[in-house]
Design an enzyme around this catalytic site. Structure first.
Site, PDB file in Angstrom:
ATOM      1  CG  ASN A  11      -1.765   1.182   1.158  1.00 51.26           C
ATOM      2  OD1 ASN A  11      -2.159   2.373   0.473  1.00 51.26           O
ATOM      3  ND2 ASN A  11      -2.762   1.152   1.630  1.00 51.26           N
ATOM      4  CG  HIS A 102      -5.735   1.836   5.386  1.00 52.85           C
ATOM      5  ND1 HIS A 102      -5.453   2.872   6.669  1.00 52.85           N
ATOM      6  CD2 HIS A 102      -4.596   0.605   4.772  1.00 52.85           C
ATOM      7  CE1 HIS A 102      -4.379   2.349   6.171  1.00 52.85           C
ATOM      8  NE2 HIS A 102      -3.998   1.270   5.490  1.00 52.85           N
ATOM      9  CD  GLU A 174      -3.317  -2.403   6.766  1.00 51.59           C
ATOM     10  OE1 GLU A 174      -2.475  -3.163   6.468  1.00 51.59           O
ATOM     11  OE2 GLU A 174      -4.080  -1.354   7.475  1.00 51.59           O
ATOM     12  CB  SER A 222       5.186  -1.822  11.943  1.00 52.74           C
ATOM     13  OG  SER A 222       4.670  -0.754  12.254  1.00 52.74           O
TER      14      SER A 222
HETATM   15  P1  13P Z   1       3.155   0.209   7.694  1.00 56.55           P
HETATM   16  O1  13P Z   1       3.334  -0.849   6.539  1.00 56.55           O
HETATM   17  O2  13P Z   1       4.175   1.572   6.759  1.00 56.55           O
HETATM   18  O3  13P Z   1       3.011   0.019   9.062  1.00 56.55           O
HETATM   19  O4  13P Z   1       1.693   0.231   6.542  1.00 56.55           O
HETATM   20  C1  13P Z   1       0.596  -0.957   6.984  1.00 56.55           C
HETATM   21  C2  13P Z   1      -1.057  -0.116   6.383  1.00 56.55           C
HETATM   22  O5  13P Z   1      -1.398   0.539   6.928  1.00 56.55           O
HETATM   23  C3  13P Z   1      -0.868  -0.770   5.474  1.00 56.55           C
HETATM   24  O6  13P Z   1      -2.340  -0.933   5.102  1.00 56.55           O
END
Ligand code: 13P
Length: 269
Positions: A11, A102, A174, A222
């Site tokens: 993403n 999201h 997430e 992360s």
């Molecule tokens: P990070 O991998 O930068 O933490 O972002 C995760 C994310 O929001 C993917 O949709």
């Protein structure tokens, strides 16, 4: 026995100018060019979600099996919907996947589970697989309410969606507090939560057709080169939704190579 595949999607959020997209794919295409475990592997699906104006250049520069996804899409059809993007525009460019719900669209654009439900229905009826984000806040995590919170999200998001369509969905767990923070839940917690998410689908499964085992569940927040292998070794995790680490082609290829689907591929079969 369910035959789930591995999905690893990047993403890109609001990153990458036109020339950066071009450079990214030059490098990425080169890195994967001779790698059959990526290019010929039916069980490993990868792709990138640029911001809307980056979609067309990305489609032009991406090669072979690389998918281009939308980061978001509206639930409305053609008409007076200023600022929106519709499913049929994704269809026109043969985009097969779209991220929906999201947390950043919830935080900055007022998205809600009810709206995600409408969007998911529109996408599924128009041959686009939704990658549906769910996840709890730090407060909810600390007060040990994660499961109850996720169960409610799932109930609302999948309301009135048929069993055969639910099975096509990809869920991205997430945790909000893990996104961009360098922190993640423990592996044990992620596995338990993924199992819980899977079992929550039994709620819809009055025919007991094992949809819980067919739904794909990704982890996001992360995820990076260092933790990808551990995250993808978890039984109920079928891949990753990667933010920051997907901006770098070398890092993303390294993550692809850490998947079980990559390691187990036997190209001679
Ligand atoms: P990070 O991998 O930068 O933490 O972002 C995760 C994310 O929001 C993917 O949709």
């Amino acid at each position: 026995m369910s035959q789930r595949k591995t999905y690893i999607f990047g993403n890109w959020k609001l990153h990458k100018k036109f020339n950066e997209i071009s450079l990214f794919f030059k490098h990425f295409n080169y890195l994967i060019k001779k790698d059959k475990r990526i290019n010929k592997n039916p069980n490993l699906i990868h792709g990138f979600a640029p911001s809307h104006l980056g979609i067309l250049p990305a489609i032009n520069f991406a090669k072979g099996k690389t998918n281009i996804l939308a980061q978001d899409v509206g639930c409305n059809n053609i008409g007076a919907f200023t600022g929106q993007v519709a499913f049929w525009q994704l269809n026109e460019f043969k985009i097969n996947y779209a991220i929906v719900g999201h947390s950043e669209t919830r935080k900055y654009l007022g998205n809600s589970d009810e709206n995600v439900n409408k969007t998911v229905k529109v996408l599924l009826n128009n041959n686009i697989i939704p990658v549906i984000c769910i996840g709890e806040s730090l407060e909810t995590y600390k007060s040990k309410q994660t499961n109850a919170f996720l169960a409610q999200q799932i109930k609302t998001i999948f309301k009135d969606i048929s069993l055969d369509l639910i099975q096509k969905c990809i869920i991205a767990y997430e945790p909000l507090w893990a996104i961009g923070s360098g922190k993640t839940p423990t592996l044990d917690e992620i596995q338990q939560i993924a199992r819980f998410i899977r079992q929550s689908f039994k709620f819809f499964d009055d025919k007991q057709s094992n949809i819980d085992e067919n739904v794909h569940i990704l982890y996001g927040g992360s995820a990076n080169v260092k933790n990808a292998s551990d995250l993808m070794s978890l039984n109920d995790i079928d891949g990753l939704l990667v933010g920051g680490a997907s901006l770098d082609p070398t890092a993303f290829v390294s993550i692809l190579k850490q998947s079980k689907a990559y390691k187990n591929f036997n190209g001679n079969k």
